[in-house]
Write a protein that holds these residues in place. Structure first.
Motif, PDB file in Angstrom:
ATOM      1  N   ARG A  69      98.666 123.471  70.283  1.00 52.78           N
ATOM      2  CA  ARG A  69      99.668 122.408  70.436  1.00 52.78           C
ATOM      3  C   ARG A  69     100.991 122.995  70.894  1.00 52.78           C
ATOM      4  NH1 ARG A  69      99.679 119.894  65.246  1.00 52.78           N
ATOM      5  NH2 ARG A  69     101.907 119.890  64.855  1.00 52.78           N
ATOM      6  N   PHE A  70     101.366 124.104  70.284  1.00 49.60           N
ATOM      7  CA  PHE A  70     102.610 124.787  70.636  1.00 49.60           C
ATOM      8  C   PHE A  70     102.571 125.246  72.091  1.00 49.60           C
ATOM      9  CE2 PHE A  70     104.931 128.770  71.190  1.00 49.60           C
ATOM     10  CZ  PHE A  70     106.204 128.431  70.732  1.00 49.60           C
ATOM     11  N   LEU A  71     101.483 125.889  72.499  1.00 49.02           N
ATOM     12  CA  LEU A  71     101.383 126.428  73.853  1.00 49.02           C
ATOM     13  C   LEU A  71     101.319 125.323  74.908  1.00 49.02           C
ATOM     14  CD1 LEU A  71      98.951 129.450  73.355  1.00 49.02           C
ATOM     15  CD2 LEU A  71     101.417 129.525  73.797  1.00 49.02           C
ATOM     16  N   ASP A  72     100.678 124.206  74.574  1.00 49.15           N
ATOM     17  CA  ASP A  72     100.602 123.094  75.525  1.00 49.15           C
ATOM     18  C   ASP A  72     101.992 122.597  75.887  1.00 49.15           C
ATOM     19  OD1 ASP A  72      97.872 123.170  75.665  1.00 49.15           O
ATOM     20  OD2 ASP A  72      97.537 121.547  74.222  1.00 49.15           O
ATOM     21  N   VAL A  73     102.868 122.515  74.889  1.00 49.56           N
ATOM     22  CA  VAL A  73     104.242 122.080  75.128  1.00 49.56           C
ATOM     23  C   VAL A  73     105.048 123.196  75.790  1.00 49.56           C
ATOM     24  CG1 VAL A  73     106.397 121.310  74.051  1.00 49.56           C
ATOM     25  CG2 VAL A  73     104.205 120.446  73.217  1.00 49.56           C
ATOM     26  N   ALA A  74     104.812 124.422  75.336  1.00 46.78           N
ATOM     27  CA  ALA A  74     105.575 125.574  75.834  1.00 46.78           C
ATOM     28  C   ALA A  74     105.346 125.846  77.317  1.00 46.78           C
ATOM     29  CB  ALA A  74     105.222 126.827  75.026  1.00 46.78           C
ATOM     30  N   LYS A  75     104.259 125.340  77.879  1.00 43.98           N
ATOM     31  CA  LYS A  75     103.974 125.562  79.298  1.00 43.98           C
ATOM     32  C   LYS A  75     105.089 125.036  80.198  1.00 43.98           C
ATOM     33  CE  LYS A  75      98.930 125.729  79.126  1.00 43.98           C
ATOM     34  NZ  LYS A  75      97.655 125.046  79.477  1.00 43.98           N
ATOM     35  N   GLU A  76     105.830 124.065  79.698  1.00 43.64           N
ATOM     36  CA  GLU A  76     106.919 123.488  80.480  1.00 43.64           C
ATOM     37  C   GLU A  76     108.221 124.270  80.324  1.00 43.64           C
ATOM     38  OE1 GLU A  76     106.173 121.011  82.491  1.00 43.64           O
ATOM     39  OE2 GLU A  76     104.125 121.156  81.699  1.00 43.64           O
TER      40      GLU A  76
END
Length: 261
Positions: A69-76
């Motif tokens: 979940r963290f990485l999915d958001v962090a991609k931006e």
């Protein structure tokens, strides 16, 4: 006072021990107190800062679904490669900030950790004064390649305004980014958008790496060497409650080995 509180927060982000933080605050308070007596300053700002509790801080390691979940958001986020690096390799944030492209060997899949960036200064040694070379995974290398490509595009756009230091996780003009900006302008925004409901620090990404490895049976000595701890006992002291204690006892394992001989 607010800047001093930010400084204390930064020390915690970097994983500096509680005792060291409080000791530094105590010394600073004495220095400012002396300056106040000499009428150099009107008041001692350190008096209005809070020390750090000596109680052992809870480790807020992320669970696998929280990591995703963290990485999915962090991609931006601009520093996605940094967050990915910390989660996948467990290094201290100051060690990651100090990395240059010369420290990455894409052919051997290794990262050389020999310096640290802390409180605005580059140190030529790591926390335990020992260099280490860690083996990284292919996912990290892939993310770094993409990050390098984006950085080169930015460098071409900025032309002479971009530094030539080779810093991997540089700011917009090629210099070191402050831990304060990383925390407030990037990391905390990612947490909020990802809906993380517990207090997580940047240093907890390192804790996440360590705890998941230990829970999955990676030997303490191997994890300790990878993290750059001066002794496996430090690793054990921090993460003992994360180590699987439901596996067969050494006596049972010994019996099994003898029966199989």
């Amino acid at each position: 006072t607010s800047r001093l509180n930010d400084w204390i927060d930064e020390l915690e982000d970097e994983g500096v021990p509680t005792y060291s933080i409080n000791n530094a605050r105590k010394i600073l308070k004495q220095v400012f107190g002396h300056a106040e007596k000499l009428n150099i300053i009107n008041r001692n700002p350190v008096k209005y800062t809070d020390g750090v509790s000596h109680t052992k801080k809870e480790i807020n390691a992320l669970k696998p679904n929280e990591i995703q979940r963290f990485l999915d958001v962090a991609k931006e986020d601009k520093y996605y490669a940094l967050w990915f690096m910390l989660l996948n390799n467990g290094m201290r944030v100051g060690e990651a900030q100090a990395l240059t492209w010369n420290d990455i060997d894409f052919d051997k899949s290794t990262i050389t950790i020999s310096k640290t960036f802390s409180r605005g200064e580059l140190g030529d040694t790591t926390k335990n004064k020992k260099d280490r070379v860690i083996k990284t995974n292919q996912s990290t290398l892939d993310v770094l390649r993409i990050h390098e490509s984006k950085q080169l595009e930015n460098k071409l756009d900025k032309a002479s305004h971009y530094g030539n230091s080779g810093i991997i996780f540089a700011n917009g003009i090629g210099n070191y980014e402050s831990i304060g900006n990383l925390r407030t302008r990037h990391f905390e925004k990612i947490l909020k958008k990802a809906g993380m409901d517990k207090k997580i620090t940047i240093h907890d990404l390192r804790h996440t790496f360590a705890s998941i490895n230990l829970m999955n049976g990676v030997p303490v000595l191997q994890v300790s060497n990878h993290l750059g701890h001066s002794s496996p006992s430090i690793t054990w002291d921090i993460y003992s409650h994360w180590i699987d204690d439901e596996s067969d006892s050494p006596s049972v394992i010994f019996e099994r080995i003898l029966k199989g001989a």
